[in-house]
Design a protein around this motif. Structure first.
Motif, PDB file in Angstrom:
ATOM      1  N   MET A   1       0.828  -1.062   0.137  1.00  0.00           N
ATOM      2  CA  MET A   1       0.002   0.102  -0.021  1.00  0.00           C
ATOM      3  C   MET A   1       1.030   1.143   0.132  1.00  0.00           C
ATOM      4  O   MET A   1       1.751   1.463   0.842  1.00  0.00           O
ATOM      5  N   SER A   2       0.675   2.173  -1.051  1.00  0.00           N
ATOM      6  CA  SER A   2       1.369   3.355  -0.877  1.00  0.00           C
ATOM      7  C   SER A   2       0.852   4.335  -0.443  1.00  0.00           C
ATOM      8  O   SER A   2      -0.606   4.683  -0.177  1.00  0.00           O
ATOM      9  N   GLU A   3       1.507   5.282   0.513  1.00  0.00           N
ATOM     10  CA  GLU A   3       0.945   6.210   1.272  1.00  0.00           C
ATOM     11  C   GLU A   3       0.479   7.745   0.267  1.00  0.00           C
ATOM     12  O   GLU A   3       1.416   7.806  -0.567  1.00  0.00           O
ATOM     13  N   HIS A   4      -0.364   8.364   0.618  1.00  0.00           N
ATOM     14  CA  HIS A   4      -0.661   9.562  -0.247  1.00  0.00           C
ATOM     15  C   HIS A   4      -0.481  10.784   0.414  1.00  0.00           C
ATOM     16  O   HIS A   4      -0.702  10.914   2.086  1.00  0.00           O
ATOM     17  N   TYR A   5       0.021  11.564  -0.181  1.00  0.00           N
ATOM     18  CA  TYR A   5       0.289  13.321   0.699  1.00  0.00           C
ATOM     19  C   TYR A   5      -0.508  14.305  -0.218  1.00  0.00           C
ATOM     20  O   TYR A   5      -0.549  14.121  -1.459  1.00  0.00           O
ATOM     21  N   ASP A   6      -0.554  15.202   0.032  1.00  0.00           N
ATOM     22  CA  ASP A   6      -1.111  16.547  -0.457  1.00  0.00           C
ATOM     23  C   ASP A   6      -0.059  16.948  -1.371  1.00  0.00           C
ATOM     24  O   ASP A   6      -0.174  17.215  -2.483  1.00  0.00           O
ATOM     25  N   ILE A  31       5.619  15.707   2.361  1.00  0.00           N
ATOM     26  CA  ILE A  31       6.836  14.832   2.384  1.00  0.00           C
ATOM     27  C   ILE A  31       7.924  15.543   1.766  1.00  0.00           C
ATOM     28  O   ILE A  31       7.776  15.898   0.494  1.00  0.00           O
ATOM     29  N   ILE A  32       9.211  15.602   2.160  1.00  0.00           N
ATOM     30  CA  ILE A  32      10.156  15.938   1.517  1.00  0.00           C
ATOM     31  C   ILE A  32      11.190  14.586   1.341  1.00  0.00           C
ATOM     32  O   ILE A  32      11.389  13.988   2.311  1.00  0.00           O
ATOM     33  N   LEU A 245      10.330   5.068  -5.562  1.00  0.00           N
ATOM     34  CA  LEU A 245      11.621   5.419  -4.800  1.00  0.00           C
ATOM     35  C   LEU A 245      12.823   4.438  -5.020  1.00  0.00           C
ATOM     36  O   LEU A 245      12.477   3.519  -5.700  1.00  0.00           O
ATOM     37  N   GLU A 246      14.021   4.855  -4.926  1.00  0.00           N
ATOM     38  CA  GLU A 246      14.982   3.972  -5.284  1.00  0.00           C
ATOM     39  C   GLU A 246      15.228   2.745  -4.434  1.00  0.00           C
ATOM     40  O   GLU A 246      15.603   1.884  -4.746  1.00  0.00           O
ATOM     41  N   ASN A 247      14.279   2.717  -3.177  1.00  0.00           N
ATOM     42  CA  ASN A 247      14.134   1.279  -2.497  1.00  0.00           C
ATOM     43  C   ASN A 247      13.280   0.666  -2.847  1.00  0.00           C
ATOM     44  O   ASN A 247      12.853  -0.613  -2.034  1.00  0.00           O
ATOM     45  N   GLY A 248      12.650   0.724  -3.926  1.00  0.00           N
ATOM     46  CA  GLY A 248      11.677   0.178  -4.490  1.00  0.00           C
ATOM     47  C   GLY A 248      10.040   0.636  -4.102  1.00  0.00           C
ATOM     48  O   GLY A 248       9.262   0.014  -4.557  1.00  0.00           O
ATOM     49  N   SER A 249       9.939   1.210  -2.905  1.00  0.00           N
ATOM     50  CA  SER A 249       8.622   1.556  -2.415  1.00  0.00           C
ATOM     51  C   SER A 249       8.105   2.691  -3.715  1.00  0.00           C
ATOM     52  O   SER A 249       8.602   3.273  -4.192  1.00  0.00           O
ATOM     53  N   GLU A 250       6.720   2.989  -3.122  1.00  0.00           N
ATOM     54  CA  GLU A 250       5.978   3.993  -4.020  1.00  0.00           C
ATOM     55  C   GLU A 250       5.110   4.770  -2.968  1.00  0.00           C
ATOM     56  O   GLU A 250       4.764   4.335  -1.985  1.00  0.00           O
ATOM     57  N   LEU A 251       4.948   6.262  -3.441  1.00  0.00           N
ATOM     58  CA  LEU A 251       4.109   6.596  -2.619  1.00  0.00           C
ATOM     59  C   LEU A 251       3.073   7.633  -3.763  1.00  0.00           C
ATOM     60  O   LEU A 251       3.740   7.683  -4.984  1.00  0.00           O
ATOM     61  N   THR A 252       2.238   8.385  -3.258  1.00  0.00           N
ATOM     62  CA  THR A 252       1.261   9.189  -4.353  1.00  0.00           C
ATOM     63  C   THR A 252       1.111  10.583  -3.691  1.00  0.00           C
ATOM     64  O   THR A 252       1.319  10.826  -2.384  1.00  0.00           O
TER      65      THR A 252
END
Length: 468
Positions: A1-6, A31-32, A245-252
Motif C-alpha cells: 500500500m502506498s501512502e498518499h500526500y497532499d 513529505i520531502i 523510490l530507489e528503495n522500491g517503495s512507492e507513494l502518491t
C-alpha cells in the motif's frame, strides 16, 4: 500500500524545505524526499578532520535592516514564520570588484558603489544612476517575462565596456546560468540583491540556517525522508500518478514539487525527453579551494575585503573554460571579514571559486583526479596572489588544512547534470511542466542564491499547492 500526500517535494535544499514549511503551515500533508543524508542541497556543510566546512554559502544576499518590512528578505521570513533573530546575521565589512587597473568597492550601503563609480568612471556616473533607478523601478511582473539579453539592455545606461564588465562580474558569478550574459530579469534581481541591499551570513554559517529551517518544518508536522532518492515519476493521464523510490517503495501525491532541476526532473519521467534543446543542462560549473590558516586575515594586512570578485585578464570571460579551471577570474571569500565584533572565527579561512570544465574533471581516472586536484589547488593559490596583501604570501607555513571541490564533486553529491550549479540557461519561471501536477522550484524555476531558493519554494508552494 502506498501512502498518499497532499504534496511530495523532491529535494531537501533551501527551496524544498521552504516549500514544505509553507505547505505544512496551512495543514497540507507534506513529505520531502532527499537522496543524501544531509539537507541543504547546493548550500550545505560537511565535516573533515574535526572541522565543518560550508558548501555553497559565501554570503546571503538581500540583507536589509529588520525595520524595512517591505523588503524581500523580511517578507520571506514572515511567510516562513521565522524570527529573524534566530539567524544571527553578521553583515559584510565591504567587498570589491578587482580588474586590471580598476577597483570598485561596494557594501551594504548602496551609496558606496555609486561613489566608487564616480571616482573610477566619472563620465559614467550619470548613466549608472539611471541604471540603478531603472533596476529599482523595474516591474516585478516583467521579471517573469521571456529571456531578454542584459548585454543589449544595459547599453542604454553604460557606454564604458570596462564598467559594464565590472558590474557583470559579481552578478554573473552569483547567479547566471547563461554564458557571457544574463537575462534582464535575473540581472535586476541580482543587482537589487547585492548592490541595493547587501550581503550577510549567519554567525555559524549555513549550519545555523539549515537548523532553523528544519526545526520550523518539523514543528509544523512535515515529514522528511533522508537517503530516499526518487527513481522514477510515473505519468498517466497528463499527471504524475505515482512516485517510485530507489528503495522500491512507492507513494502518491496530489502535487509534486521538484527541486532536482529541469533536465533532471524530466529524466525522472522519461529520459527520452531530455535531449530536447529546451531541456538541456547548463554549461557552467565551478571548482572551489578552501585554505585554513592558524592566523586571521586581519593580521595579514588584508583590510576590510569580505569578498573579492576578480578578473586578471584583458577581457572578462564567463563561460565553460577550455582548461580544467579558468584562472583568469573568480571569487575570493574571507569568511573572517564579516562584522563579528568580539566573537571572531578561531582560524583564518580563504575560499576561492573559479569556473571549471565539467567534462575534463569527470573524465579523469581516480588516480588522475587526485593528482589534478593537487596540481590545480596550488595553481589557484598562486593565481590570486596579485589580489592579496604582500604579507599574506609569508603565511604559507601557517596553513593547517585544505580541501577542494570540483564539478565531479558537485555532480556526485547533487546529481546536477554537468555539475551545473546554476542549472539550465532556460528557466521555467511559472514552474509548470508538461504534467499538470508536477512543478519545478529552486534553481531552474529561476530564483538563485540562498534567499532566491527559499523565495522560489514559498512562491511555488503558494501558487501550486495552496491555491490548487
Amino acid at each position: 500500500m502506498s501512502e498518499h500526500y497532499d504534496v511530495a517535494i523532491i529535494g531537501a535544499g533551501m527551496s524544498g524545505l521552504s516549500a514544505g514549511i509553507r505547505a505544512a503551515h496551512f495543514g497540507k500533508k507534506a513529505i520531502i524526499l532527499e537522496q543524501h543524508n544531509a539537507p541543504g542541497g547546493l548550500n550545505s556543510f560537511y565535516a573533515k578532520e574535526g572541522r565543518k566546512y560550508d558548501v555553497g554559502l559565501h554570503a546571503m544576499t538581500n540583507f536589509v535592516p529588520a525595520k524595512e518590512r517591505r523588503a524581500i528578505f523580511n517578507k520571506l521570513l514572515r511567510q516562513l514564520r521565522i524570527d529573524r533573530s534566530e539567524l544571527d546575521l553578521i553583515e559584510q565589512k565591504s567587498s570589491r570588484i578587482a580588474f586590471p587597473g580598476a577597483n570598485l568597492r561596494f557594501g551594504n550601503d548602496e551609496a558606496l558603489l555609486e561613489s566608487e563609480v564616480e571616482r573610477v568612471f566619472p563620465g559614467q556616473v550619470d548613466g549608472f544612476i539611471r541604471l540603478s533607478v531603472a533596476v529599482r523601478n523595474y516591474p516585478d511582473a516583467a521579471i517573469s517575462q521571456p529571456y531578454q539579453s542584459t548585454r543589449k539592455w544595459i547599453k542604454q545606461f553604460i557606454s564604458d565596456p570596462l564598467l559594464e564588465e565590472m558590474l557583470f562580474c559579481p552578478l554573473m558569478y552569483y547567479g547566471s546560468a547563461v554564458e557571457d550574459d544574463m537575462d534582464v530579469g535575473q540581472f535586476v534581481v541580482m543587482f537589487r540583491s547585492i548592490f541595493h541591499e547587501g550581503l550577510a551570513r549567519p554567525a555559524e554559517g549555513i549550519r545555523l540556517l539549515i537548523r532553523v529551517v528544519l526545526d520550523r518544518y518539523r514543528k509544523l508536522g512535515g515529514i522528511r525522508k533522508m537517503k530516499t532518492g526518487v527513481k522514477q515519476l510515473i505519468a498517466e493521464g497528463g499527471k504524475i500518478s505515482r512516485i517510485v523510490l530507489e528503495n522500491g517503495s512507492e507513494l502518491t501525491a496530489d502535487v509534486v514539487l521538484s527541486c532536482a532541476g529541469l533536465p533532471e526532473t524530466y529524466a525522472l519521467v522519461d529520459k527520452a525527453l531530455v535531449p530536447d534543446q529546451s531541456k538541456l543542462a547548463g554549461q557552467l560549473s565551478f571548482s572551489e579551494t578552501i585554505a585554513v590558516y592558524e592566523t586571521l586575515p586581519e593580521t595579514w594586512g588584508w583590510g576590510d575585503d569580505t569578498i573579492v570578485f576578480f578578473n586578471n585578464a584583458e577581457t572578462f570571460s564567463y563561460r565553460n573554460p577550455a582548461d580544467p579551471i579558468d584562472l583568469r577570474s573568480g571569487v575570493i571569500c574571507l569568511p573572517n571579514n564579516f562584522e563579528y565584533g568580539d566573537r571572531p572565527l578561531g582560524e583564518g579561512l580563504v575560499r576561492v571559486t573559479c569556473l571549471a570544465n565539467h567534462d575534463t574533471w569527470c573524465g579523469y581516472s581516480d588516480e588522475q583526479y587526485v593528482a589534478a586536484k593537487g596540481d590545480w589547488f596550488g595553481r589557484i593559490q598562486q593565481s590570486i596572489l596579485p589580489m592579496m596583501p604582500v604579507a599574506t604570501r609569508q603565511y604559507a607555513e601557517d596553513l593547517v588544512a585544505t580541501d577542494m571541490f570540483t564539478p565531479r564533486t558537485v555532480k556526485k553529491f547533487t546529481r546536477r547534470a554537468r555539475g551545473a550549479i546554476y542549472g539550465s540557461p532556460g528557466k521555467v519561471k511559472d514552474g509548470r511542466t508538461e504534467w499538470g501536477n508536477l512543478f519545478l522550484c529552486g534553481t531552474d524555476q529561476g530564483y538563485l542564491g540562498i534567499v532566491g531558493s527559499m523565495l522560489s519554494g514559498v512562491v511555488m508552494a503558494n501558487e501550486h499547492v495552496l491555491k490548487g
